[in-house]
Design a protein around this motif. Structure first.
Motif, PDB file in Angstrom:
ATOM      1  N   ASP A   1       0.822  -1.200   0.000  1.00 27.14           N
ATOM      2  CA  ASP A   1       0.000   0.000   0.000  1.00 27.14           C
ATOM      3  C   ASP A   1       0.862   1.258   0.000  1.00 27.14           C
ATOM      4  N   GLY A   2       0.265   2.357  -0.428  1.00 30.25           N
ATOM      5  CA  GLY A   2       0.907   3.646  -0.236  1.00 30.25           C
ATOM      6  C   GLY A   2       0.839   4.065   1.222  1.00 30.25           C
ATOM      7  N   MET A   3      -0.245   3.701   1.891  1.00 29.65           N
ATOM      8  CA  MET A   3      -0.462   4.082   3.286  1.00 29.65           C
ATOM      9  C   MET A   3       0.350   3.203   4.235  1.00 29.65           C
ATOM     10  N   THR A   4       0.668   3.758   5.393  1.00 27.19           N
ATOM     11  CA  THR A   4       1.444   3.023   6.392  1.00 27.19           C
ATOM     12  C   THR A   4       0.548   2.272   7.361  1.00 27.19           C
ATOM     13  N   TYR A   5      -0.417   2.962   7.955  1.00 29.94           N
ATOM     14  CA  TYR A   5      -1.220   2.394   9.041  1.00 29.94           C
ATOM     15  C   TYR A   5      -2.578   1.962   8.486  1.00 29.94           C
TER      16      TYR A   5
ATOM     17  N   SER B   1       2.401  -0.285   3.885  1.00 28.10           N
ATOM     18  CA  SER B   1       3.427   0.106   2.924  1.00 28.10           C
ATOM     19  C   SER B   1       4.674  -0.751   3.016  1.00 28.10           C
ATOM     20  N   SER B   2       4.748  -1.622   4.020  1.00 25.72           N
ATOM     21  CA  SER B   2       5.928  -2.470   4.204  1.00 25.72           C
ATOM     22  C   SER B   2       5.667  -3.933   3.880  1.00 25.72           C
ATOM     23  N   LEU B   3       4.396  -4.311   3.746  1.00 20.92           N
ATOM     24  CA  LEU B   3       4.051  -5.723   3.578  1.00 20.92           C
ATOM     25  C   LEU B   3       3.355  -5.963   2.239  1.00 20.92           C
ATOM     26  N   TRP B   4       3.865  -6.925   1.476  1.00 18.33           N
ATOM     27  CA  TRP B   4       3.187  -7.359   0.260  1.00 18.33           C
ATOM     28  C   TRP B   4       2.003  -8.240   0.656  1.00 18.33           C
ATOM     29  N   HIS B   5       0.873  -8.050  -0.029  1.00 18.67           N
ATOM     30  CA  HIS B   5      -0.318  -8.819   0.277  1.00 18.67           C
ATOM     31  C   HIS B   5      -1.193  -8.917  -0.971  1.00 18.67           C
ATOM     32  N   ALA B   6      -2.142  -9.850  -0.945  1.00 15.82           N
ATOM     33  CA  ALA B   6      -3.013 -10.098  -2.093  1.00 15.82           C
ATOM     34  C   ALA B   6      -4.288 -10.749  -1.603  1.00 15.82           C
ATOM     35  N   VAL B   7      -5.277 -10.859  -2.503  1.00 19.07           N
ATOM     36  CA  VAL B   7      -6.528 -11.566  -2.210  1.00 19.07           C
ATOM     37  C   VAL B   7      -6.786 -12.567  -3.330  1.00 19.07           C
ATOM     38  N   GLN B   8      -7.052 -13.820  -2.947  1.00 20.70           N
ATOM     39  CA  GLN B   8      -7.375 -14.861  -3.920  1.00 20.70           C
ATOM     40  C   GLN B   8      -8.718 -14.567  -4.593  1.00 20.70           C
ATOM     41  N   PRO B   9      -8.922 -15.027  -5.814  1.00 23.25           N
ATOM     42  CA  PRO B   9     -10.266 -14.976  -6.407  1.00 23.25           C
ATOM     43  C   PRO B   9     -11.235 -15.826  -5.577  1.00 23.25           C
ATOM     44  N   VAL B  10     -12.495 -15.417  -5.514  1.00 23.22           N
ATOM     45  CA  VAL B  10     -13.505 -16.249  -4.870  1.00 23.22           C
ATOM     46  C   VAL B  10     -14.001 -17.279  -5.875  1.00 23.22           C
ATOM     47  N   SER B  11     -14.344 -18.455  -5.384  1.00 20.90           N
ATOM     48  CA  SER B  11     -14.855 -19.503  -6.264  1.00 20.90           C
ATOM     49  C   SER B  11     -16.362 -19.650  -6.180  1.00 20.90           C
ATOM     50  N   SER B  12     -16.965 -19.054  -5.140  1.00 21.33           N
ATOM     51  CA  SER B  12     -18.421 -18.991  -5.041  1.00 21.33           C
ATOM     52  C   SER B  12     -18.784 -17.908  -4.042  1.00 21.33           C
TER      53      SER B  12
ATOM     54  N   PRO C   1       4.299   7.359  -1.835  1.00 18.35           N
ATOM     55  CA  PRO C   1       5.016   7.878  -3.001  1.00 18.35           C
ATOM     56  C   PRO C   1       4.023   8.504  -3.972  1.00 18.35           C
ATOM     57  N   PHE C   2       4.419   9.597  -4.610  1.00 18.90           N
ATOM     58  CA  PHE C   2       3.505  10.350  -5.460  1.00 18.90           C
ATOM     59  C   PHE C   2       2.935   9.490  -6.583  1.00 18.90           C
ATOM     60  N   TRP C   3       3.790   8.733  -7.294  1.00 24.41           N
ATOM     61  CA  TRP C   3       3.316   8.016  -8.468  1.00 24.41           C
ATOM     62  C   TRP C   3       2.450   6.824  -8.106  1.00 24.41           C
ATOM     63  N   HIS C   4       2.600   6.316  -6.889  1.00 23.37           N
ATOM     64  CA  HIS C   4       1.702   5.256  -6.436  1.00 23.37           C
ATOM     65  C   HIS C   4       0.271   5.792  -6.380  1.00 23.37           C
ATOM     66  N   LEU C   5       0.134   7.008  -5.877  1.00 29.06           N
ATOM     67  CA  LEU C   5      -1.185   7.620  -5.773  1.00 29.06           C
ATOM     68  C   LEU C   5      -1.690   8.107  -7.125  1.00 29.06           C
TER      69      LEU C   5
END
Length: 379
Positions: free
Chosen positions: A227-231, A292-303, A324-328
């Protein structure tokens, strides 16, 4: 959600009573996924690509912001009241520090200014920020915003940004000293509404319909990203019984570590040894992250359908902000980003003035945080 196929049920969960044991949540999170799988879930894993930090951002930044569509009509919004803030202890909270994700204190240079302190809380949860009635009202607001969520091919397939500007309920919630006290206690420092209002609060929508990406279609997902955001607080607004798969995944490593593991993580998902799934089971379950420090994702839902809201805050006691400016700009357009960053810089240069201008009583927020601290700590 939009249309019949995107409509989620609104019945709230029963409020948990008592405190459960904490030793089972996230046991061995560094080496295996955590959190129970619902009976309807397919095996963990599944490929989720990572967003591309490239010149594509510049192309996207030329677009006009699509998020300022005005507030919800009063009949489609909800009324906020302080009694909706949960005052009971959180059950079974797990806390991980930045050091648990591999962050060590840098000695000098830009990395020293942007990297989290090793002892800083990087992950905490699950928390319950609202009562059942508060969760039900917030869910209804987000459902009533769903028709504003476009198909997107960048990070999150379908979401609404600027929920702060769209809902009086949400604006009042994130400005309430009691609510701010609870999130501040979790983060370990005073938090207030973020000057970058457009990206600060987003509603994310996932179901089984595909989204159009150019001339092809893809499953709805949240690509691997930071994320661009920290908290950042991620609150799930649907019970696990309402959808299969669609789980939040976090990478247990630094941003630099992820660059080395990118292909394997994208291919293996939660089967990767450094990836874990926070145990978000009931509507209202919430996890806190250093977004802004942790990579994360969400799986597709199957139903079924998954609904969540992302709440990001500003720390007035800190001068540094990770955005960062370009992230936003890639999300909201250059004009919107320039306006937002002007507000951010002004808030950073005079945080007490920012609190006064926005009506935030920082002294009361700190007092509420001290009162809430025993309710949100790991136990």
């Amino acid at each position: 959600m939009t249309g019949t196929a995107r409509t989620a049920r609104t019945a709230p969960s029963a409020e948990a009573t008592g405190v459960t044991e904490a030793d089972g949540a996230f046991a061995g999170a560094a080496t295996q996924p955590a959190g129970d799988k619902s009976a309807g879930d397919k095996p963990a894993g599944g490929k989720v690509t990572a967003f591309n930090d490239s010149l594509g951002r510049l192309r996207r930044s030329m677009r006009r912001s699509a998020w300022n569509k005005g507030p919800l009509p009063p009949a489609r919004d909800m009324a906020w009241q302080t009694s909706l803030v949960r005052r009971d202890p959180d059950p079974a909270v797990t806390r991980l520090t930045a050091a648990d994700f591999g962050y060590q204190r840098a000695r000098r240079g830009p990395a020293a200014r942007s990297a989290p302190a090793p002892e800083q809380t990087a992950y905490s949860g699950p928390h319950r920020l609202l009562t059942d009635e508060g969760v039900a009202r917030l869910r209804r607001v987000c459902e009533n915003l769903a028709d504003r969520a476009p198909d997107d091919d960048y990070i999150v397939s379908r979401r609404v940004r600027n929920v702060f500007g769209a809902s009086r309920f949400v604006r009042a919630m994130v400005s309430d000293p009691a609510f701010l006290g609870r999130v501040s206690a979790i983060a370990g420092q005073p938090l207030i509404p973020h000057p970058l209002t457009t990206p600060a609060i987003c509603a994310n929508y996932f179901d089984t319909q595909e989204v159009r990406v150019g001339d092809r279609k893809e499953p709805q997902t949240a690509r691997w990203h930071y994320d661009g955001m920290t908290y950042v607080f991620v609150m799930q607004l649907a019970d696990r019984t309402e959808f299969a798969n669609g789980r939040l995944m976090l990478y247990r490593g630094t941003r630099a570590d992820f660059d080395r593991d990118r292909e394997a993580v994208a291919e293996q998902g939660s089967s990767h040894p450094k990836v874990f799934e926070p145990p978000l089971e009931r509507a209202g379950d919430t996890v806190y992250t250093l977004g802004s420090s942790l990579w994360h994702a969400v799986q597709p839902v199957s139903s079924g359908a998954r609904l969540s809201i992302i709440l990001s805050f500003f720390a007035p006691m800190e001068r540094h902000d990770s955005n960062p400016f370009w992230h936003l700009a890639a999300e909201d357009g250059i004009v919107e980003a320039l306006s937002g960053f002007a507000k951010l810089r002004k808030a950073q240069s005079d945080p007490l003035g920012y609190c006064a201008r926005t009506g935030i009583d920082l002294t009361r927020v700190i007092a509420e945080a001290e009162r809430a601290a025993p309710l949100v700590a790991p136990h």
